[in-house]
Motif scaffolding. Structure first.
Motif, PDB file in Angstrom:
ATOM      1  N   ARG A   6       0.818  -1.214   0.000  1.00 40.77           N
ATOM      2  CA  ARG A   6       0.000   0.000   0.000  1.00 40.77           C
ATOM      3  C   ARG A   6       0.852   1.265   0.000  1.00 40.77           C
ATOM      4  NH1 ARG A   6      -4.723  -1.843   4.390  1.00 40.77           N
ATOM      5  NH2 ARG A   6      -5.053  -3.912   3.482  1.00 40.77           N
ATOM      6  N   GLY A   7       2.010   1.177  -0.657  1.00 42.73           N
ATOM      7  CA  GLY A   7       2.898   2.324  -0.752  1.00 42.73           C
ATOM      8  C   GLY A   7       3.723   2.591   0.488  1.00 42.73           C
ATOM      9  N   ARG A   8       3.703   1.665   1.457  1.00 42.91           N
ATOM     10  CA  ARG A   8       4.435   1.848   2.715  1.00 42.91           C
ATOM     11  C   ARG A   8       5.529   0.805   2.851  1.00 42.91           C
ATOM     12  NH1 ARG A   8       1.439   5.415   5.989  1.00 42.91           N
ATOM     13  NH2 ARG A   8       3.489   5.644   6.998  1.00 42.91           N
ATOM     14  N   THR A   9       6.593   1.187   3.548  1.00 43.78           N
ATOM     15  CA  THR A   9       7.666   0.264   3.921  1.00 43.78           C
ATOM     16  C   THR A   9       7.893   0.420   5.412  1.00 43.78           C
ATOM     17  OG1 THR A   9       8.714   0.461   1.742  1.00 43.78           O
ATOM     18  CG2 THR A   9      10.056  -0.430   3.525  1.00 43.78           C
ATOM     19  N   VAL A  10       7.478  -0.589   6.179  1.00 45.52           N
ATOM     20  CA  VAL A  10       7.449  -0.512   7.635  1.00 45.52           C
ATOM     21  C   VAL A  10       8.429  -1.532   8.212  1.00 45.52           C
ATOM     22  CG1 VAL A  10       6.009  -0.668   9.701  1.00 45.52           C
ATOM     23  CG2 VAL A  10       5.013   0.144   7.541  1.00 45.52           C
ATOM     24  N   LEU A  11       9.290  -1.073   9.092  1.00 53.19           N
ATOM     25  CA  LEU A  11      10.206  -1.942   9.825  1.00 53.19           C
ATOM     26  C   LEU A  11       9.690  -2.105  11.245  1.00 53.19           C
ATOM     27  CD1 LEU A  11      13.023  -3.419   9.907  1.00 53.19           C
ATOM     28  CD2 LEU A  11      13.952  -1.256  10.767  1.00 53.19           C
ATOM     29  N   VAL A  12       9.649  -3.345  11.731  1.00 55.61           N
ATOM     30  CA  VAL A  12       9.270  -3.614  13.114  1.00 55.61           C
ATOM     31  C   VAL A  12      10.510  -4.109  13.856  1.00 55.61           C
ATOM     32  CG1 VAL A  12       7.791  -4.939  14.656  1.00 55.61           C
ATOM     33  CG2 VAL A  12       6.913  -4.197  12.431  1.00 55.61           C
ATOM     34  N   ASP A  13      10.986  -3.288  14.797  1.00 56.28           N
ATOM     35  CA  ASP A  13      12.198  -3.551  15.580  1.00 56.28           C
ATOM     36  C   ASP A  13      13.447  -3.506  14.699  1.00 56.28           C
ATOM     37  OD1 ASP A  13      10.758  -3.699  17.951  1.00 56.28           O
ATOM     38  OD2 ASP A  13      10.544  -5.877  17.855  1.00 56.28           O
ATOM     39  N   ALA A  14      14.614  -3.473  15.363  1.00 57.44           N
ATOM     40  CA  ALA A  14      15.851  -3.244  14.600  1.00 57.44           C
ATOM     41  C   ALA A  14      17.051  -4.011  15.122  1.00 57.44           C
ATOM     42  CB  ALA A  14      16.167  -1.742  14.583  1.00 57.44           C
ATOM     43  N   GLY A  15      16.833  -4.976  16.018  1.00 55.28           N
ATOM     44  CA  GLY A  15      17.932  -5.828  16.450  1.00 55.28           C
ATOM     45  C   GLY A  15      18.908  -5.143  17.390  1.00 55.28           C
ATOM     46  N   PRO A  16      19.917  -5.914  17.873  1.00 53.64           N
ATOM     47  CA  PRO A  16      20.815  -5.425  18.919  1.00 53.64           C
ATOM     48  C   PRO A  16      22.107  -4.755  18.438  1.00 53.64           C
ATOM     49  CG  PRO A  16      21.121  -7.767  18.644  1.00 53.64           C
ATOM     50  CD  PRO A  16      20.036  -7.359  17.677  1.00 53.64           C
TER      51      PRO A  16
END
Length: 277
Positions: free
Chosen positions: A61-71
């Protein structure tokens, strides 16, 4: 090894990004008899308590979503490989428009900033539950515990790096259209999972209700030393696992082992994780 695993759900693509791995000691599970741990490991033919560090990417839907980013580099060379995982998907850091943080523990947020404190994702809005922001924003709460004080300092660095690009929501609030936060308090006060719905397809990110797949699915009463409210964390774990086993939604979690896309099933009074076909 491949660090990304993708699936299509309606008009979204969901990708598990495996940042790295680690082995836990039995001391991470206080109150659990070491013999019980040994028994569960033997039943699963596992030589150690293995865990993964997973982040997630949702594109649609035109979005790029990251959930969390690691250590990042906090846990040595076996972790901190988020950049490699993103590169496998062809995703440049500057193209990520939204980041949702399930909670503010270091293994979920250190990758949001460089060692010098600069934002890793220069164009992203940072989204989190207001309850989580509030909990970590009071340094006095963590005085007297050097480890927790360091964790709180890291949260301050992350919040400072993203500045006006921070948006807080209710624990069941909308992250972006199609992605909703899922309240799972206990691990931390504002700890959340994520639910993605697209037509008849659904995906649930379980957050950190499970740190050790081999132990805590078979026996959801097993908690971890990192839980702020162990009783609430156990209730969240049992409730979500029961829901997932009943409705059969595709799911994953912050510490689920590769291949980390599958479904929760019932087994011998507990639960198990069945990898998706």
């Amino acid at each position: 090894m491949p660090r990304s695993l993708a699936t299509e759900l309606g008009d979204w693509q969901v990708v598990v990004l495996t940042d790295g791995d680690l082995e836990f000691g039995a001391d991470v599970f206080p109150g659990t008899d070491p013999a019980r741990i040994d028994s569960l490991l033997a039943a699963a033919a596992e030589p150690a308590i293995r865990t993964n560090f997973n982040a997630f990417l949702a594109k649609g839907r035109g979005r790029t979503v990251l959930v969390d980013a690691g250590p990042r580099d906090l846990f040595g060379p076996t972790a901190g490989h988020l950049a490699e995982a993103l590169a496998e998907t062809g995703t440049a850091p500057g193209t990520i428009d939204t980041i949702f943080v399930t909670h503010m523990h270091p293994d979920h947020i250190a990758g949001l900033v460089s060692a010098g404190g600069a934002a890793t994702f220069p164009n992203a809005e940072l989204v989190m539950a207001e309850a989580e922001r509030a909990f970590w924003s009071d340094p006095a709460r963590f005085s007297g515990d050097d480890t927790l004080a360091a964790w709180q300092a890291l949260t301050g660095a992350v919040l400072g790096a993203y500045g006006e690009r921070l948006r807080t929501i209710a624990m069941d609030g909308e992250i972006v259209p199609g992605l909703t936060a899922l309240p799972l308090p206990g691990h931390t006060p504002g700890h959340c999972g994520v639910r993605l719905d697209s037509g008849d397809a659904s995906f649930v990110h379980m957050g950190d209700i499970v740190h050790a797949q081999t132990l805590q699915l078979a026996d959801p009463s097993i908690g971890v030393v990192f839980d702020v409210d162990p009783a609430a964390a156990q209730a969240a774990r049992r409730g979500l696992l029961d829901m997932l086993a009943s409705d059969g939604a595709l799911c994953s979690g912050g510490h689920i082992l590769q291949p980390a896309l599958g479904r929760v099933t019932r087994r011998d009074g507990g639960f198990a994780f069945a990898a998706a076909d």
